[in-house]
Scaffold this active site. Structure first.
Site, short mmCIF file in Angstrom:
data_model
loop_
_atom_site.label_atom_id
_atom_site.label_comp_id
_atom_site.label_asym_id
_atom_site.label_seq_id
_atom_site.Cartn_x
_atom_site.Cartn_y
_atom_site.Cartn_z
N HIS A 1 40.88 -26.85 -9.64
CA HIS A 1 41.51 -25.60 -10.06
C HIS A 1 42.80 -25.31 -9.30
O HIS A 1 43.34 -24.21 -9.38
CB HIS A 1 40.52 -24.44 -9.89
CG HIS A 1 39.26 -24.64 -10.67
ND1 HIS A 1 39.25 -24.86 -12.04
CD2 HIS A 1 37.97 -24.68 -10.28
CE1 HIS A 1 37.99 -25.01 -12.45
NE2 HIS A 1 37.19 -24.90 -11.40
N ARG B 1 39.27 -19.38 -13.33
CA ARG B 1 39.12 -18.83 -14.68
C ARG B 1 40.44 -18.81 -15.46
O ARG B 1 40.45 -18.56 -16.64
CB ARG B 1 38.52 -17.43 -14.59
CG ARG B 1 37.15 -17.46 -13.94
CD ARG B 1 36.52 -16.09 -13.86
NE ARG B 1 36.23 -15.53 -15.17
CZ ARG B 1 35.68 -14.35 -15.36
NH1 ARG B 1 35.34 -13.61 -14.33
NH2 ARG B 1 35.45 -13.89 -16.56
N PRO C 1 41.28 -9.13 -8.22
CA PRO C 1 42.07 -8.55 -7.12
C PRO C 1 42.64 -7.20 -7.52
O PRO C 1 43.14 -7.03 -8.63
CB PRO C 1 43.20 -9.58 -6.93
CG PRO C 1 42.76 -10.81 -7.65
CD PRO C 1 41.85 -10.36 -8.74
N GLU C 2 42.53 -6.23 -6.63
CA GLU C 2 43.14 -4.93 -6.89
C GLU C 2 44.41 -4.80 -6.04
O GLU C 2 44.76 -5.69 -5.26
CB GLU C 2 42.14 -3.81 -6.60
CG GLU C 2 40.96 -3.87 -7.58
CD GLU C 2 40.51 -2.50 -8.05
OE1 GLU C 2 41.34 -1.58 -8.15
OE2 GLU C 2 39.30 -2.34 -8.31
#
Ligand SMILES: [Zn+2]
Length: 293
Positions: A105, A124, A2-3
């Site tokens: 997750h 992750r 994500p930016e």
């Protein structure tokens, strides 16, 4: 990853359902994300009221009615899912990942006093959450070395000239450096440099000087701001429908002028160049060698 625009969109989406609400229940399903969660994480949140949400660089900050601030970072793959009672699931700011999460997750679940269930999913596990005392945020190691917000008043041409002066690094590296400006990542640096007609390979120090270099710095500041504002608007436009819409918010991904556009014709009207990809500091850079100087 994500930016900044995605993080801003996530923050706004969370703000809609968290601000003014109490943590009715906090479900912590593992002791750590990227780092261990803080001690008494559940106890320090449960029953507390959220007074405001902010974004700083790529961090979401949640102010509580105690002295604590909940700091959250999405890492590489973190995302939030919001479920309102008897309504559909939404994924604010999920610009790229396919809809449908793997429950294994789902690491943290907040249930707010308005009934909203907010699930943090991170396959992750490069994301993290921490609790920091409100007065310690500015001096905290996460934030103390970060430069001005790109959309804030402290990011301007004089600032950029000051940090570029005498620097032998390339211009892309200067902009990727979080001390120069907060939260800019690969995609938006490439896009901003194209808009400003500046080469990512240009030596940063060459921006400081007489005309036309002076004008180029002004153009670069405007380019950085405009690419971010447009990306936030593209993500935010779906937030209005956040109660009805589920799935991805991938609109801005299609609007890239150079990022991921290797081999395509340059979109600048006056240019007949072709977008190239090179590697800088181990990351792909996309740019037009013909019109970016
Ligand atoms: Zn071009």
């Amino acid at each position: 990853m994500p930016e900044l625009p995605e993080v801003e969109t996530v923050m706004r989406g969370l703000s809609l359902v968290m601000t003014g609400e109490r943590f009715a229940q906090v479900d912590q399903r593992r002791p750590n994300l990227r780092f261990p969660l803080p001690e008494n994480f559940v106890q320090r949140l449960t029953g507390r009221t959220v007074t405001a949400l902010h974004r700083r660089a790529k961090y979401v900050l949640v102010d509580l009615d105690t002295d604590d601030v909940l700091v959250m970072h999405l890492g590489m793959s973190g995302r939030f899912t919001i479920m309102m009672p008897q309504q559909t699931v939404t994924v604010p700011g999920d610009f790229r990942l396919p809809a449908g999460s793997v429950a294994a997750h789902d690491h943290i679940v907040f249930t707010m006093s308005n009934g909203a269930t907010i699930t943090y999913n991170d396959a992750r596990r490069f994301g993290f959450m921490d609790l920091i005392q409100h007065d310690d945020v500015a001096a905290h190691k996460l934030f103390s070395a970060i430069g001005p917000e790109p959309l804030g008043n402290a990011f301007h041409a004089d600032h950029l000239r000051a940090v570029a002066r005498g620097r032998a690094v390339d211009l892309k590296a200067l902009l990727m450096d979080q001390r120069t400006v907060a939260g800019l990542g690969n995609i938006y640096v490439c896009e901003a440099l194209w808009r400003a007609s500046l080469s990512p390979r240009r030596i940063a120090g060459s921006l400081v000087g007489r005309q036309p270099a002076r004008d180029r710095v002004e153009a670069l500041v405007m380019a950085v701001r405009s690419v971010l504002v447009e990306a936030i608007a593209a993500g935010g436009s779906t937030l209005r429908d956040y109660k009805q819409v589920s799935g991805e918010l991938g609109y801005f991904q299609k609007c890239h002028a150079v990022y991921g556009c290797e081999g395509k014709a340059c979109q600048r009207d006056t240019c007949s160049g072709t977008i190239a990809r090179i590697t800088q500091s181990g990351r792909s850079t996309f740019y037009c060698p013909a019109c970016q100087r």
